[in-house]
Every structure is written in structure tokens, then in C-alpha cells.
Design an enzyme around this catalytic site. Structure first.
Site, PDB file in Angstrom:
ATOM      1  CE  LYS A 262      -0.316  -0.201   5.036  1.00  0.00           C
ATOM      2  NZ  LYS A 262      -1.107  -0.697   6.166  1.00  0.00           N
TER       3      LYS A 262
ATOM      4  CE1 TYR B 290      14.260  31.133   5.029  1.00  0.00           C
ATOM      5  CE2 TYR B 290      14.479  28.787   4.617  1.00  0.00           C
ATOM      6  CZ  TYR B 290      14.215  30.067   4.164  1.00  0.00           C
ATOM      7  OH  TYR B 290      13.903  30.269   2.850  1.00  0.00           O
TER       8      TYR B 290
END
Ligand SMILES: *Cc1c(COP(=O)(O)O)cnc(C)c1O
Length: 356
Positions: free
Chosen positions: A33, A254
Site C-alpha cells: 500500500k 532560517y
């Protein structure tokens, strides 16, 4: 070309499948899956086609993709169908749907009389409390399915909430609940996911459902002897494409969340959270440069990550950097991000996939 590559080692996948099946005994559905946990469902299923007893997916679209890819093994739909219309495709392709709710049971009963010979996997809620029939309603559901004229064979199944915690008693309780009802009902059984294959012998029945272990990752938080033979299938790598030297006391990235503590040599690598690398795995998360482990410094950006090359004087532009795979476990990175390896593997995108 951007050097981010997910190398998928299909022989490792096959090795892990055979290991899973031999640890469990009986037959094993390869759980593919979510695009085979991010590895590429059709490619992975094809690599297992000559050994796998069947496959398991989450949706009928995933199942059809496998059929269109040439796979003719049994395919279990782990969530069953979402709408009655899907049952026409179930019949056409010979899929094996899970039946885990009264609504799904009613859809089977409402099929036209010409519908015959279905194999369904009837799910019990033995304690996870997510899906399936309560134990006290299970035998009646079984009887209705067997009596409706559409169903030829039922595989009894359940799923564990805590099989990855081998010391916990919840799995034993779930097994006892399941057995107390199922002992009186005919048919094969399937209860074991990867963790139960490896850690719960009493969960070994006719059918196993290994997922994460096929891809070479352990479901356990800590080391487990049964996981020792697993081989990582995905190796996510990129390259250094920039370097800079900074004195002590300089912020990186950042937010300036990392400040150099010493003269520091920084490598810039092509991978970021838009590729599925978790942003929460920032300063301190491991990477391996030409096989030698070092760490991320600063925040993970969308397309780039900065790493510490201070102690790797031979590394530079073009050096290979492994994000996870052989020198860095995917679960290690996941732990830095407060998640599990499953999620990281499923999330890989924008990388070039190379199969060998
Ligand atoms: C995903 C899934 C599995 C496989 O679980 P792993 O922990 O990856 O081995 C097995 N059974 C069901 C019902 C699942 O949804």
C-alpha cells in the site's frame, strides 16, 4: 540534474520478504500500500512476483495499478471497498476485499445473484478499536457472509495496536479475544503485521501481512534480534553542491537556530522538506558523507540542508551524502523528527528513483 536519488535495491526486498515468510511460516501477503511505502508499488510487486503469495493494498486504485502492471496474484484490499460500485471491479479483477463494517457486509449481500465465489477477509476489532466487527458480532457477520450465496471463502483477520511493544500484554489479549471467537469458525486466519511476525509467535497463522519489514526497517523502537537480518531497501542520497567556512559565533539557516561553536565548514546539500525529508529533523540529525557520519546543522529548508563538514576535510563539492539507507537508519532520522520510519519512506518525492 539535481542529484537526489532514491536507490531501490529490489534484491534486498526479496530477501526481506523471504525472511518474513520464513519467520512466520505459511503464506505471506506483501503489503505494498501507499506505493509500497514510497518505494514504487508496481516495481516492488514485480520484483516479488515469482515468490509472493499475494499482495495487500489500501485502495482499489492501488490494486488495479498492480493488475495493470501485470501482477495476477491475489490482492487484498485492506480497507475493503468505499462504495458498492467498487464491488464490480472487485469481481472483475478477483480482488479479496476486507469486510470490516456492517455497511460493507450489506454491500456484499446486496450484490446480484450472479455474484458468486468471492473471497473476503472478515475483520474483527479485537481491541485496536479502529475498524472491524466487535467480537460479540463477529460470528453473526461470518454466518451472514457464508449464507448470502456470494461468498465462497472467508479469511478471519484482525490487526494489532501494540505489536511493536513486545513486552506489552495488549497483543496477547487481542490474540485471546480473536481466538475465543474464531476457534469455532471455519477458514484461514491472518493476524500478524511485521512486528507480530517478529515478536509474537502466537500470532503466526496461515497468512502473514508484512509491510515495513519488507522495506528493511524495523517496527521496533529498540533493537530486536528478529530484525537483525533485514536489509534496507531504499537508500536516499544526494550530493554536496556548496561549501563555506564560518568563524565561531555565526548563525546558520532560517531563524539562526544554530550558531557555530567553533570555526565550521558547512556543506550544502540538495534535499529538503519538499522532497519529504522531515523539517523537524534539524540540527543534530545524522547524515553520512561518503559513508562517514556527520550531522545536519541549522533548519531543514524546502530544497536544501546544511551539514557539518568540519571534521571531514576530504569532503567537498560532489561528495555523496546519504540521508538514510545503510549508514544512517531511517528510524534514526525519524526519531529526530518525532515520527516513525514508515512516514519518512512514504513521503519521499521529487527524487529520481533508480531500481537495481
Ligand atoms: C499496513 C498494514 C499491515 C502492515 O503493517 P506493518 O507494520 O508495516 O508490517 C498489516 N495489516 C494491515 C491491516 C495493515 O493496514
Amino acid at each position: 540534474m539535481r542529484p537526489l536519488v532514491a536507490s531501490i535495491r529490489l534484491d534486498n526486498l526479496k530477501h526481506n520478504y523471504l525472511l518474513a515468510r520464513s519467520q512466520h511460516g505459511g503464506r505471506a501477503l506483501a503489503v505494498v500500500k501507499a506505493n509500497a511505502y514510497g518505494h514504487g508499488a508496481v516495481r516492488c510487486a514485480r520484483a516479488l512476483a515469482d515468490v509472493a503469495d499475494g499482495f495487500a493494498v489500501a485502495t482499489i486504485e492501488e490494486a488495479i495499478q498492480l493488475r495493470e502492471g501485470g501482477l495476477d496474484q491475489p490482492i487484498v484490499l485492506l480497507e475493503g471497498v468505499f462504495e458498492a460500485e467498487e464491488l464490480a471491479l472487485v469481481r472483475q479483477h478477483g480482488f479479496w476485499p476486507v469486510v470490516q463494517s456492517a455497511e460493507q457486509l450489506a454491500m456484499i449481500e446486496a450484490l446480484p445473484a450472479s455474484a458468486k465465489g468471492l473471497t473476503v477477509w472478515l475483520k474483527m476489532d479485537s481491541g485496536m478499536h479502529r475498524a472491524g466487527f466487535f467480537p460479540e458480532h463477529y460470528a453473526a457477520a461470518h454466518q451472514r457472509l457464508m449464507g448470502c450465496g456470494k461468498v465462497e471463502r472467508i479469511v478471519k483477520m484482525t490487526h494489532f495496536a501494540r505489536a511493536d511493544e513486545p513486552a506489552d500484554s495488549a497483543t496477547r489479549t487481542q490474540i485471546e479475544t480473536f481466538d475465543s471467537v474464531c476457534a469455532a469458525l471455519p477458514g484461514d486466519e491472518s493476524v500478524a503485521n511485521s512486528a507480530a511476525i517478529m515478536a509474537h509467535e502466537r500470532a503466526h497463522r496461515q497468512w502473514a501481512r508484512p509491510g515495513i519489514m519488507l522495506y528493511g526497517a524495523t517496527p521496533f523502537d529498540t533493537s530486536h534480534p528478529a530484525a537483525a537480518g533485514l536489509r534496507p531497501v531504499m537508500r536516499l542520497t544526494t550530493r554536496v553542491f556548496g561549501t563555506r567556512e564560518l568563524p565561531a559565533g555565526q548563525p546558520v539557516g532560517y531563524g539562526g537556530t544554530f550558531v557555530t561553536e567553533r570555526p565550521t565548514r558547512i556543506g550544502l546539500i540538495a534535499c529538503g522538506y519538499a522532497d519529504g525529508y522531515p523539517r523537524l529533523a534539524s540540527t543534530g540529525s545524522p547524515v553520512a558523507v561518503d559513508g562517514v557520519r556527520t550531522r545536519i546543522i541549522g533548519r531543514v529548508s524546502m530544497d536544501m540542508i546544511t551539514i557539518d563538514l568540519t571534521d571531514l576535510p576530504h569532503a567537498g563539492i560532489g561528495s555523496e551524502v546519504e540521508l538514510w539507507g545503510d549508514a544512517v537508519g531511517v528510524n534514526e532520522v525519524a526519531a529526530h523528527a518525532g515520527t516513525i520510519g514508515y512516514e519518512l519512506l512514504c513521503n519521499v518525492k521529487r527524487a529520481r528513483f533508480e531500481y537495481s
